[in-house]
Design an enzyme around this catalytic site. Sequence first.
Site, PDB file in Angstrom:
ATOM      1  CD  GLU A 278      23.430  -5.715  34.552  1.00 60.48           C
ATOM      2  OE1 GLU A 278      22.874  -6.770  33.415  1.00 60.48           O
ATOM      3  OE2 GLU A 278      23.735  -5.781  35.589  1.00 60.48           O
TER       4      GLU A 278
ATOM      5  CG  HIS B 105      25.077  -4.077  38.453  1.00 55.05           C
ATOM      6  ND1 HIS B 105      23.839  -5.174  38.704  1.00 55.05           N
ATOM      7  CD2 HIS B 105      25.171  -3.405  39.295  1.00 55.05           C
ATOM      8  CE1 HIS B 105      23.084  -4.815  40.131  1.00 55.05           C
ATOM      9  NE2 HIS B 105      23.192  -4.192  40.552  1.00 55.05           N
TER      10      HIS B 105
ATOM     11  CG  HIS C 225      22.423 -13.898  37.930  1.00 54.76           C
ATOM     12  ND1 HIS C 225      22.583 -13.303  38.150  1.00 54.76           N
ATOM     13  CD2 HIS C 225      22.746 -15.118  39.024  1.00 54.76           C
ATOM     14  CE1 HIS C 225      22.734 -12.753  39.708  1.00 54.76           C
ATOM     15  NE2 HIS C 225      22.816 -14.144  40.195  1.00 54.76           N
TER      16      HIS C 225
END
Length: 268
Positions: free
Chosen positions: A89, A58, A210
């Site tokens: 991401e 990310h 997550h």
Amino acid sequence: MTPPAAPTHPSTPAIRTALSVNVNKVALVRNTRHLGIPSVARAAFQCLEAGAQGITVHPRPDGRHIRSSDVYELAELLQSWPEAEFNIEGNPTQNLMDFIRQVRPQQATFVPDSEDQFTSDHGWSFPQDAQRLRPLIAECRSLGVRVSLFMDPLPEQMAAAKAVGADRIELYTEPYAAAWGTPEQTAQLQRYTAAAQAALAAGLGINAGHDLNRDNLSAFVAAVPGLLEVSIGHAFIAEALELGYTDTVRAYQRCIDQGMQERKLLHP
């Protein structure tokens, strides 16, 4: 009264949930010095060699952990692992699309983070986000890149995610992780099961991530139908500091295997 049977995807029992390791935190540690260690590419290599099915990054605009050079180095590394997937991401209205156009990973996960956001903490909302997402999703798909939308576990949002062109959704699992071991655990897990059922009914693939960890992962894999991929970073890297990358990958794969076996009992 017996509740109606939950909708299932025909291939759900046969598809094993894949493990994608998020290596952002390796970069975060490296960035505290100017020595180039620990190596992000080396971490990814060891995870893939141990059996991880993918690598996730990310890259945020401020470069607080993953940097542009890491994205390109990992893309080159993954060319030697054709069976593995590269998942990038980020917010497509910030810096994500530049990476997608240049690297063309197997998957782009769109996340609605602000530039200074501490960590991802919510999913996209419809119809509010539909107009800006639709052309960006279309561009990714024209490049041969699968698109997954980071979503809260709201069944009523899944058809809208499909309508804008998404291939998959990634369920934001922090509320489930926060409820683990509390009286709210079962209710939270039911929310994710319902959201997954709605996603399957809409024709979407399902990812999740997550705060998933070795304690809560098996139950999630068992309960959530059609779960194709979990992306795990923070807990994974924390445990790898003690166990090493290889043993940590194997430990998470055992959690997935356990969840898959339990899923067969739930959805024979």
